[in-house]
Motif scaffolding. Structure first.
Motif, PDB file in Angstrom:
ATOM      1  N   ALA A  59     122.234  46.980 -57.219  1.00  0.00           N
ATOM      2  CA  ALA A  59     121.292  47.401 -56.177  1.00  0.00           C
ATOM      3  C   ALA A  59     119.945  47.716 -56.817  1.00  0.00           C
ATOM      4  N   ALA A  60     118.850  47.310 -56.165  1.00  0.00           N
ATOM      5  CA  ALA A  60     117.526  47.735 -56.618  1.00  0.00           C
ATOM      6  C   ALA A  60     117.448  49.247 -56.461  1.00  0.00           C
ATOM      7  N   THR A  61     116.747  49.903 -57.374  1.00  0.00           N
ATOM      8  CA  THR A  61     116.584  51.352 -57.252  1.00  0.00           C
ATOM      9  C   THR A  61     115.495  51.668 -56.235  1.00  0.00           C
ATOM     10  N   PHE A  62     115.503  52.898 -55.772  1.00  0.00           N
ATOM     11  CA  PHE A  62     114.465  53.369 -54.857  1.00  0.00           C
ATOM     12  C   PHE A  62     113.078  53.108 -55.458  1.00  0.00           C
ATOM     13  N   GLU A  63     112.937  53.419 -56.743  1.00  0.00           N
ATOM     14  CA  GLU A  63     111.650  53.250 -57.440  1.00  0.00           C
ATOM     15  C   GLU A  63     111.229  51.778 -57.488  1.00  0.00           C
ATOM     16  N   GLU A  64     112.192  50.905 -57.709  1.00  0.00           N
ATOM     17  CA  GLU A  64     111.860  49.474 -57.737  1.00  0.00           C
ATOM     18  C   GLU A  64     111.343  49.006 -56.379  1.00  0.00           C
ATOM     19  N   MET A  65     111.989  49.472 -55.325  1.00  0.00           N
ATOM     20  CA  MET A  65     111.551  49.061 -53.978  1.00  0.00           C
ATOM     21  C   MET A  65     110.214  49.715 -53.618  1.00  0.00           C
ATOM     22  N   ALA A  66     109.964  50.902 -54.226  1.00  0.00           N
ATOM     23  CA  ALA A  66     108.708  51.614 -53.958  1.00  0.00           C
ATOM     24  C   ALA A  66     107.511  50.974 -54.665  1.00  0.00           C
ATOM     25  N   GLU A  67     107.753  49.918 -55.440  1.00  0.00           N
ATOM     26  CA  GLU A  67     106.607  49.185 -56.000  1.00  0.00           C
ATOM     27  C   GLU A  67     105.841  48.461 -54.893  1.00  0.00           C
ATOM     28  N   PHE A  68     106.494  48.257 -53.759  1.00  0.00           N
ATOM     29  CA  PHE A  68     105.783  47.670 -52.613  1.00  0.00           C
ATOM     30  C   PHE A  68     105.822  48.607 -51.403  1.00  0.00           C
ATOM     31  N   HIS A  69     107.007  49.087 -51.052  1.00  0.00           N
ATOM     32  CA  HIS A  69     107.150  49.904 -49.832  1.00  0.00           C
ATOM     33  C   HIS A  69     106.774  51.366 -50.092  1.00  0.00           C
ATOM     34  N   THR A  70     106.420  52.076 -49.027  1.00  0.00           N
ATOM     35  CA  THR A  70     106.103  53.492 -49.188  1.00  0.00           C
ATOM     36  C   THR A  70     107.396  54.296 -49.318  1.00  0.00           C
ATOM     37  N   ALA A  71     107.312  55.419 -50.016  1.00  0.00           N
ATOM     38  CA  ALA A  71     108.478  56.294 -50.180  1.00  0.00           C
ATOM     39  C   ALA A  71     108.951  56.802 -48.820  1.00  0.00           C
ATOM     40  N   ASP A  72     108.024  57.101 -47.916  1.00  0.00           N
ATOM     41  CA  ASP A  72     108.373  57.554 -46.557  1.00  0.00           C
ATOM     42  C   ASP A  72     109.270  56.561 -45.834  1.00  0.00           C
ATOM     43  N   TYR A  73     108.850  55.330 -45.864  1.00  0.00           N
ATOM     44  CA  TYR A  73     109.611  54.270 -45.184  1.00  0.00           C
ATOM     45  C   TYR A  73     110.987  54.103 -45.825  1.00  0.00           C
ATOM     46  N   LEU A  74     111.040  54.061 -47.153  1.00  0.00           N
ATOM     47  CA  LEU A  74     112.314  53.876 -47.852  1.00  0.00           C
ATOM     48  C   LEU A  74     113.239  55.066 -47.631  1.00  0.00           C
ATOM     49  N   GLU A  75     112.657  56.264 -47.613  1.00  0.00           N
ATOM     50  CA  GLU A  75     113.453  57.470 -47.378  1.00  0.00           C
ATOM     51  C   GLU A  75     114.102  57.410 -45.990  1.00  0.00           C
ATOM     52  N   PHE A  76     113.313  56.977 -45.024  1.00  0.00           N
ATOM     53  CA  PHE A  76     113.850  56.822 -43.670  1.00  0.00           C
ATOM     54  C   PHE A  76     114.961  55.779 -43.631  1.00  0.00           C
ATOM     55  N   LEU A  77     114.722  54.659 -44.297  1.00  0.00           N
ATOM     56  CA  LEU A  77     115.711  53.572 -44.357  1.00  0.00           C
ATOM     57  C   LEU A  77     117.016  54.066 -44.994  1.00  0.00           C
ATOM     58  N   ARG A  78     116.880  54.961 -45.981  1.00  0.00           N
ATOM     59  CA  ARG A  78     118.053  55.469 -46.688  1.00  0.00           C
ATOM     60  C   ARG A  78     118.891  56.411 -45.831  1.00  0.00           C
ATOM     61  N   GLN A  79     118.223  57.219 -44.996  1.00  0.00           N
ATOM     62  CA  GLN A  79     118.978  58.257 -44.291  1.00  0.00           C
ATOM     63  C   GLN A  79     119.310  57.923 -42.828  1.00  0.00           C
ATOM     64  N   VAL A  80     118.703  56.883 -42.287  1.00  0.00           N
ATOM     65  CA  VAL A  80     118.911  56.589 -40.867  1.00  0.00           C
ATOM     66  C   VAL A  80     120.342  56.072 -40.632  1.00  0.00           C
ATOM     67  N   ILE A  81     120.939  56.437 -39.501  1.00  0.00           N
ATOM     68  CA  ILE A  81     122.289  55.963 -39.165  1.00  0.00           C
ATOM     69  C   ILE A  81     122.265  55.347 -37.754  1.00  0.00           C
ATOM     70  N   PRO A  82     123.238  54.480 -37.448  1.00  0.00           N
ATOM     71  CA  PRO A  82     123.203  53.787 -36.151  1.00  0.00           C
ATOM     72  C   PRO A  82     123.029  54.721 -34.951  1.00  0.00           C
TER      73      PRO A  82
END
Ligand code: VJV
Ligand code: CA
Ligand code: ZN
Length: 390
Positions: A59-82
């Protein structure tokens, strides 16, 4: 055994993780990660794995994905549930990040995104470390995702992450996108730099076909002092384009781009929704026609990152990507066009059981691209490239 051996003089790496395949976008959603199971079954049944270095991607790390995406967006993506989809408290953010019918919140969403992204990042690193000349990730290619927004079935833009890796080593990277949709997320990410030339071939109909961008004259910042000036090339097409015309157009455009831009590496998005009979697409390409673009790109002899993308008729997606794997390992001649008996889920490939069914004949869509129009596209793009050169 059918005798598939390693290609002569170069190395191909194949990046996959079976955990990606098990995710579900929801009932009747067109995007089916399961198409990757069919692809894998074909690749294995033909013995193509003997010709490549296989890597179980991480899996790409949070930091790797944050090279493009914002931490806010990734944090939301990580914690959101159906269940948040129905919950009022989250509804503003869900709407602002563009989750909904196209981009649903499903179980394991963050794992899914980080796995397909990790495979693309790994693949790019194999290329820059000189451990591979061609690196393949069929689970990647999710070209619509934006810095702070999901879009068109895409949540994390693995292509942007892969190109950012390649830019650590290569001064110039060329991105090519043969998905039937415009590669808007990648184009936008590199809109203001001259270090990436983006080239997308797509169906274009501003008001009636997603995402509605990618007009011929949409080429990047036009101010001559902006370094990104004119480093986006768009090839807008109408319904029904066929193999011969598409390949000629592809060669004309790509050869001109490479000659002018002299990239150090190529990223090729092989979205299979440009095939005939696609559930969402409207082109008339056959598996062989789609594959010819991959074969031509390979002849350029540059380090190449190859990713998947769209493709909504799973049996044909897997045919195309298996065939393209065989092209990349130089084993087309060793592949039986009759799908072997040993393929699991072989019933999906009936009644013909062929790797190359006549898709262009099966749901014929009228070709609305005149020769005159295609000539106009090539001439205009060559003119644009002259300006880009400065
Ligand atoms: O056309 C659109 C946007 C709408 C709003 C949302 N509704 C659902 C559809 C119309 C304007 N979206 C496109 C997105 C295409 C993404 C392509 C991705 C890629 O191939 O380029 C790269 C992976 C679209 N076309 C068709 C659908 N959405 C569609 C979505 C569904 C669906 C049927 C069609 C979502 C859920 C379900 N059915 C159950
Ligand atoms: Ca495209
Ligand atoms: Zn698409």
């Amino acid at each position: 055994h059918n005798g598939i051996t390693r290609p002569q003089g170069y190395t191909v790496s194949y990046h996959a993780n079976p955990a990606v395949e098990a995710h579900h976008f929801g009932q009747s959603h067109p995007m089916k990660p399961w198409r990757l199971v069919l692809t894998k079954e074909l690749v294995l049944a033909y013995g193509m794995h003997h010709a490549m270095d296989l890597y179980l991607s991480r899996a790409a790390t949070f930091e790797e994905m944050a090279e493009f995406h914002t931490a806010d967006y990734l944090e939301f993506l990580r914690q959101v549930i159906p269940a948040d989809m129905e919950a009022a408290e989250q509804s503003d953010r869900i709407a602002s990040y563009n989750f909904g019918d196209d981009c649903p919140i499903f179980d394991g969403l963050f794992d899914y995104c980080s796995l397909y992204s990790g495979a693309t990042v790994d693949a790019a690193r194999k290329l820059i470390n000189n451990q591979a000349d061609i690196a393949i990730n069929w689970s990647g290619g999710l070209h619509h995702a934006k810095k702070t927004e999901a879009s068109g079935f895409c949540y994390v833009n693995d292509i942007v992450l892969g190109i950012l890796q390649l830019l650590r080593f290569h001064p110039r990277v060329m991105y090519i996108d043969i998905d039937v949709h415009h590669g808007d997320g990648v184009e936008q990410a590199f809109w203001s730099t001259d270090r990436v030339l983006t080239v997308s071939f797509h169906k274009y109909d501003k008001d009636n076909f997603f995402p509605g961008t990618g007009a011929l004259d949409s080429n990047g910042p036009s101010h001559p002092l902006n370094p990104g000036s004119r480093h986006a090339i768009n090839v807008p097409l109408n319904d029904g384009i066929e193999d011969g015309d598409y390949l000629q157009l592809y060669k004309d455009v790509i050869s001109s781009c490479v000659e002018t831009y002299q990239p150090g590496a190529i990223v090729l998005q092989c979205g299979a929704d440009s095939l005939g009979c696609d559930r969402l697409g409207c082109f008339n390409l056959n598996v062989t026609g789609h594959g010819s673009c991959v074969a031509y790109t390979k002849t350029l002899g540059l380090p190449m990152l190859v990713v998947g993308g769209g493709g909504y008729t799973p049996r044909n997606v897997s045919r195309a990507w298996a065939h393209e794997t065989s092209i990349l390992i130089d084993a087309v001649d060793k592949i039986d066009p009759n799908i072997p008996d040993t393929v699991t889920f072989r019933n999906h490939f009936g009644p013909d059981f062929s790797l190359f069914p006549p898709l262009s004949e099966m749901r014929k869509i009228e070709n609305k691209n005149s020769k005159q129009y295609l000539t106009h596209l090539v001439n205009t793009i060559r003119e644009q490239l002259r300006y880009m050169q400065g």
